[in-house]
Write a protein that holds these residues in place. Structure first.
Motif, short mmCIF file in Angstrom:
data_model
loop_
_atom_site.label_atom_id
_atom_site.label_comp_id
_atom_site.label_asym_id
_atom_site.label_seq_id
_atom_site.Cartn_x
_atom_site.Cartn_y
_atom_site.Cartn_z
N THR A 1 43.85 47.63 39.98
CA THR A 1 44.05 46.89 38.74
C THR A 1 44.06 45.41 39.05
OG1 THR A 1 45.42 48.69 37.87
CG2 THR A 1 45.56 46.58 36.74
N LEU A 2 43.21 44.68 38.37
CA LEU A 2 43.18 43.23 38.51
C LEU A 2 44.22 42.66 37.55
CD1 LEU A 2 41.95 40.58 39.52
CD2 LEU A 2 40.21 40.82 37.73
N GLN A 3 45.27 42.06 38.12
CA GLN A 3 46.35 41.53 37.29
C GLN A 3 46.06 40.11 36.82
OE1 GLN A 3 50.06 42.04 39.38
NE2 GLN A 3 49.94 44.26 39.29
N SER A 4 45.51 39.28 37.71
CA SER A 4 45.18 37.91 37.31
C SER A 4 44.18 37.30 38.28
CB SER A 4 46.44 37.04 37.24
OG SER A 4 47.04 36.92 38.51
N VAL A 5 43.45 36.32 37.78
CA VAL A 5 42.51 35.54 38.58
C VAL A 5 42.86 34.08 38.33
CG1 VAL A 5 40.10 34.85 38.88
CG2 VAL A 5 40.66 37.23 38.41
N THR B 1 37.86 35.56 53.53
CA THR B 1 38.75 36.30 52.64
C THR B 1 40.03 36.63 53.39
OG1 THR B 1 36.86 37.31 51.53
CG2 THR B 1 38.99 38.34 51.18
N THR B 2 41.15 36.38 52.74
CA THR B 2 42.45 36.76 53.28
C THR B 2 43.24 37.47 52.19
OG1 THR B 2 43.44 34.62 52.69
CG2 THR B 2 42.55 34.84 54.92
N ALA B 3 44.27 38.20 52.61
CA ALA B 3 45.11 38.90 51.64
C ALA B 3 46.55 38.86 52.11
CB ALA B 3 44.64 40.34 51.47
N PRO C 1 55.10 45.90 46.52
CA PRO C 1 54.59 47.24 46.81
C PRO C 1 53.26 47.47 46.09
CG PRO C 1 56.88 47.33 46.09
CD PRO C 1 56.40 45.93 45.86
N ASP C 2 52.23 47.77 46.83
CA ASP C 2 50.88 48.02 46.30
C ASP C 2 50.27 46.82 45.57
OD1 ASP C 2 50.98 50.62 47.28
OD2 ASP C 2 51.73 51.46 45.40
N VAL C 3 50.78 45.62 45.80
CA VAL C 3 50.25 44.42 45.14
C VAL C 3 49.82 43.42 46.21
CG1 VAL C 3 50.73 42.54 43.54
CG2 VAL C 3 51.74 44.78 43.13
N ARG C 4 48.58 42.95 46.10
CA ARG C 4 48.03 42.01 47.06
C ARG C 4 47.49 40.79 46.34
NH1 ARG C 4 49.43 45.87 49.56
NH2 ARG C 4 48.83 46.70 51.56
N GLU C 5 47.73 39.62 46.94
CA GLU C 5 47.03 38.42 46.51
C GLU C 5 45.85 38.27 47.46
OE1 GLU C 5 48.06 33.84 45.57
OE2 GLU C 5 48.23 34.42 47.69
N VAL C 6 44.65 38.30 46.92
CA VAL C 6 43.44 38.15 47.72
C VAL C 6 42.90 36.74 47.46
CG1 VAL C 6 41.11 39.03 48.16
CG2 VAL C 6 42.97 40.62 47.60
N LEU C 7 42.56 36.06 48.55
CA LEU C 7 42.10 34.68 48.47
C LEU C 7 40.70 34.59 49.06
CD1 LEU C 7 42.90 31.72 47.81
CD2 LEU C 7 43.71 31.55 50.16
N LEU C 8 39.75 34.17 48.24
CA LEU C 8 38.37 33.94 48.68
C LEU C 8 38.19 32.43 48.82
CD1 LEU C 8 35.42 34.86 49.22
CD2 LEU C 8 35.05 34.69 46.74
N THR C 9 37.91 31.98 50.05
CA THR C 9 37.70 30.56 50.31
C THR C 9 36.22 30.34 50.59
OG1 THR C 9 39.91 30.35 51.25
CG2 THR C 9 38.34 28.60 51.76
N GLU D 1 35.17 22.64 48.56
CA GLU D 1 35.92 23.82 48.99
C GLU D 1 36.67 24.37 47.80
OE1 GLU D 1 38.06 24.83 52.91
OE2 GLU D 1 39.63 24.01 51.60
N VAL D 2 36.50 25.66 47.56
CA VAL D 2 37.16 26.35 46.46
C VAL D 2 37.93 27.53 47.02
CG1 VAL D 2 36.77 27.74 44.39
CG2 VAL D 2 35.51 25.62 44.70
N LYS D 3 39.20 27.64 46.61
CA LYS D 3 40.03 28.78 46.98
C LYS D 3 40.35 29.53 45.69
CE LYS D 3 41.92 26.73 51.12
NZ LYS D 3 43.10 26.47 51.93
N GLN D 4 39.61 30.60 45.49
CA GLN D 4 39.76 31.43 44.29
C GLN D 4 40.64 32.62 44.63
OE1 GLN D 4 38.01 30.57 41.28
NE2 GLN D 4 39.59 31.92 40.51
N ALA D 5 41.67 32.84 43.84
CA ALA D 5 42.63 33.90 44.15
C ALA D 5 42.70 34.91 43.02
CB ALA D 5 44.02 33.30 44.40
N GLY D 6 43.15 36.09 43.39
CA GLY D 6 43.39 37.13 42.41
C GLY D 6 44.53 38.01 42.88
#
Length: 158
Positions: free
Chosen positions: A19-23, A54-56, A61-69, A85-90
């Motif tokens: 589930t994508l909670q936010s971007v 990409t980092t996370a 619990p079961d929730v990750r912030e994923v960061l695409l740089t 440089e753009v750091k887009q997170a979700g």
């Protein structure tokens, strides 16, 4: 923004739910040391260097912030035209995933979801900087993840 996808991983697993909670845009920077002018009245023929990472982070619990740089540098000869440089997170809720599925989701699926947002931001920054529109080419994150999985990184033990 809330989007749920279920990916079957086998009859015994019952599927993986993402589930994508936010971007959101976590950080961005734009530098144009020479402005939109070209050195020595040359034609506009920049060379581009693109880096992605990409980092996370587990934020619950079961929730990750994923960061695409994504870092993009445009050069004309030795002169840097612009550096973006753009750091887009979700924030992704990922349940029912084993270790390998989780790695694949964080390394391929999540960046694929974030990429269009980062791509649009880079284009906006370049145009607002006075340069012609630049649209990053599409990226096959599945292939990049498979390639990274096959070649171990120095210093890591398998």
């Amino acid at each position: 923004m809330n989007e749920t996808r279920t990916e079957p991983t086998g009859p015994e697993a019952g599927g993986v739910q993402v589930t994508l909670q936010s971007v959101y845009l976590k950080d961005c920077s734009y530098e144009s040391p020479n402005g939109p002018r070209l050195p020595n009245s040359q034609a506009y023929e920049p060379k581009f260097q693109l880096n992605m990472n990409t980092t996370a982070d587990e934020i619950g619990p079961d929730v990750r912030e994923v960061l695409l740089t994504i870092t993009l540098e445009a050069k004309q000869g030795d002169a840097t035209l612009y550096l973006v440089e753009v750091k887009q997170a979700g924030v992704f809720s990922i349940s029912g995933a084993g270790t390998e599925d989780l790695k694949r989701l964080v390394g391929s699926f999540c960046p694929n979801v974030l990429f269009p947002f980062a791509r649009e931001m880079i284009s906006t920054l370049v145009v607002r900087g006075g340069f012609p529109n630049f649209l990053l080419p599409l990226v096959n994150f599945d292939a990049l993840f498979a390639q990274a999985s096959e070649s171990p990184q120095p210093g890591l033990v398998n």
